[in-house]
Write a protein that holds these residues in place. Structure first.
Motif, mmCIF file in Angstrom:
data_model
loop_
_atom_site.group_PDB
_atom_site.id
_atom_site.type_symbol
_atom_site.label_atom_id
_atom_site.label_comp_id
_atom_site.label_asym_id
_atom_site.label_seq_id
_atom_site.Cartn_x
_atom_site.Cartn_y
_atom_site.Cartn_z
ATOM 1 N N ARG A 283 -4.699 47.693 -12.702
ATOM 2 C CA ARG A 283 -3.825 47.589 -13.871
ATOM 3 C C ARG A 283 -2.887 48.795 -13.946
ATOM 4 O O ARG A 283 -1.673 48.650 -14.111
ATOM 5 C CB ARG A 283 -4.646 47.492 -15.156
ATOM 6 N N GLY A 284 -3.431 49.990 -13.811
ATOM 7 C CA GLY A 284 -2.619 51.195 -13.907
ATOM 8 C C GLY A 284 -1.543 51.286 -12.841
ATOM 9 O O GLY A 284 -0.390 51.634 -13.132
ATOM 10 N N ILE A 285 -1.904 50.956 -11.616
ATOM 11 C CA ILE A 285 -0.947 51.037 -10.513
ATOM 12 C C ILE A 285 0.121 49.953 -10.654
ATOM 13 O O ILE A 285 1.313 50.210 -10.468
ATOM 14 C CB ILE A 285 -1.666 50.945 -9.148
ATOM 15 N N ARG A 286 -0.300 48.738 -10.979
ATOM 16 C CA ARG A 286 0.666 47.644 -11.140
ATOM 17 C C ARG A 286 1.643 47.938 -12.280
ATOM 18 O O ARG A 286 2.846 47.722 -12.140
ATOM 19 C CB ARG A 286 -0.078 46.326 -11.371
ATOM 20 N N LEU A 287 1.148 48.436 -13.398
ATOM 21 C CA LEU A 287 2.043 48.750 -14.510
ATOM 22 C C LEU A 287 2.967 49.916 -14.161
ATOM 23 O O LEU A 287 4.147 49.914 -14.547
ATOM 24 C CB LEU A 287 1.242 49.038 -15.780
ATOM 25 N N ALA A 288 2.476 50.888 -13.402
ATOM 26 C CA ALA A 288 3.339 51.980 -12.942
ATOM 27 C C ALA A 288 4.459 51.432 -12.057
ATOM 28 O O ALA A 288 5.615 51.855 -12.166
ATOM 29 C CB ALA A 288 2.521 53.022 -12.184
ATOM 30 N N LEU B 164 3.604 37.750 0.881
ATOM 31 C CA LEU B 164 3.482 39.175 0.609
ATOM 32 C C LEU B 164 4.152 39.441 -0.738
ATOM 33 O O LEU B 164 5.300 39.050 -0.948
ATOM 34 C CB LEU B 164 4.157 39.979 1.717
ATOM 35 N N VAL B 165 3.430 40.096 -1.657
ATOM 36 C CA VAL B 165 3.935 40.330 -3.016
ATOM 37 C C VAL B 165 3.554 41.730 -3.494
ATOM 38 O O VAL B 165 2.708 42.399 -2.892
ATOM 39 C CB VAL B 165 3.379 39.288 -4.020
ATOM 40 N N SER B 166 4.161 42.126 -4.594
ATOM 41 C CA SER B 166 3.763 43.337 -5.328
ATOM 42 C C SER B 166 3.823 44.615 -4.503
ATOM 43 O O SER B 166 3.101 45.571 -4.776
ATOM 44 C CB SER B 166 2.346 43.178 -5.906
ATOM 45 N N MET B 167 4.697 44.653 -3.517
ATOM 46 C CA MET B 167 4.831 45.834 -2.666
ATOM 47 C C MET B 167 5.464 46.965 -3.462
ATOM 48 O O MET B 167 6.518 46.792 -4.064
ATOM 49 C CB MET B 167 5.706 45.467 -1.468
ATOM 50 N N TRP B 168 4.768 48.122 -3.487
ATOM 51 C CA TRP B 168 5.306 49.280 -4.212
ATOM 52 C C TRP B 168 4.732 50.561 -3.630
ATOM 53 O O TRP B 168 3.560 50.615 -3.256
ATOM 54 C CB TRP B 168 4.929 49.187 -5.691
ATOM 55 N N VAL B 169 5.590 51.567 -3.568
ATOM 56 C CA VAL B 169 5.182 52.908 -3.146
ATOM 57 C C VAL B 169 5.599 53.877 -4.246
ATOM 58 O O VAL B 169 6.727 53.825 -4.743
ATOM 59 C CB VAL B 169 5.840 53.304 -1.804
ATOM 60 N N SER B 170 4.698 54.750 -4.629
ATOM 61 C CA SER B 170 4.989 55.710 -5.693
ATOM 62 C C SER B 170 6.148 56.617 -5.272
ATOM 63 O O SER B 170 6.300 56.943 -4.091
ATOM 64 C CB SER B 170 3.735 56.506 -6.029
ATOM 65 N N PRO B 171 6.980 57.013 -6.229
ATOM 66 C CA PRO B 171 8.130 57.862 -5.889
ATOM 67 C C PRO B 171 7.751 59.110 -5.100
ATOM 68 O O PRO B 171 8.484 59.527 -4.203
ATOM 69 C CB PRO B 171 8.725 58.223 -7.255
#
Length: 168
Positions: A18-23, A90-97
């Motif tokens: 939840r925390g990572i997805r919302l970020a 493939l979905v929800s791909m994200w890398v923190s800044p």
């Protein structure tokens, strides 16, 4: 270059998911089909269901990229297409800044492809928002090609997204 470990999420990691997805949704709202407002309203049961469904089996998977300290610096999901059981999405791909430009996206995409291959899929499809040039270049460098399919971005129908495909 960061030393990255990619792990499939565990059923017990619903709060972390939840925390990572919302970020991710807060950081890059124009990159996703969903919105922060929508997913912030999900109750704990919904996050637990997501974590459980993505932690084992062939229908769906989610992976965290963790740095040397064990902190999550990226996320990717992959699931069986509702339209074609031979295709993984493939979905929800994200890398923190803080971790961008250090190879995290590469290892996440490669792990999603590896999972799809091991699960017996014939291809991996994804949708990328038009104008998200960094993501599109990453996918192209990993072997994805533009299919020509275009659709409105569900979270902002004023924008388009294009389908890319990787044949396994």
């Amino acid at each position: 270059m960061l030393m990255i470990r990619v792990d499939r999420i565990r059923e017990s990691e619903a709060d972390l998911l939840r925390g990572i997805r919302l970020a991710a949704l807060a950081d890059s709202p124009g990159a996703f089909a969903s919105t922060y407002e929508r997913e912030a309203g999900f109750d704990l049961d919904q996050w637990e269901l997501r974590a459980s469904a993505s932690s084992s089996g062939r229908a769906a998977a989610a992976f965290f990229a963790r740095d040397e300290a064990g902190d999550v610096v990226g996320l990717v999901g992959v699931f069986e297409s509702r339209l074609d059981p031979r295709t993984a999405e493939l979905v929800s791909m994200w890398v923190s800044p803080s971790a961008r430009g250090q190879g995290v996206g590469v290892v996440l995409v490669e792990r999603a492809i590896e999972w799809a291959r091991e699960a017996g899929y014939a291809r991996v499809d994804l949708w990328v928002a038009r104008g998200n040039d960094i993501a599109e270049r990453l996918y192209a460098q990993r072997g994805f090609t533009v299919t020509g399919d275009v659709q409105p971005l569900p979270s902002d129908p004023c924008k388009d997204e294009v389908r890319m495909r990787f044949d396994l």
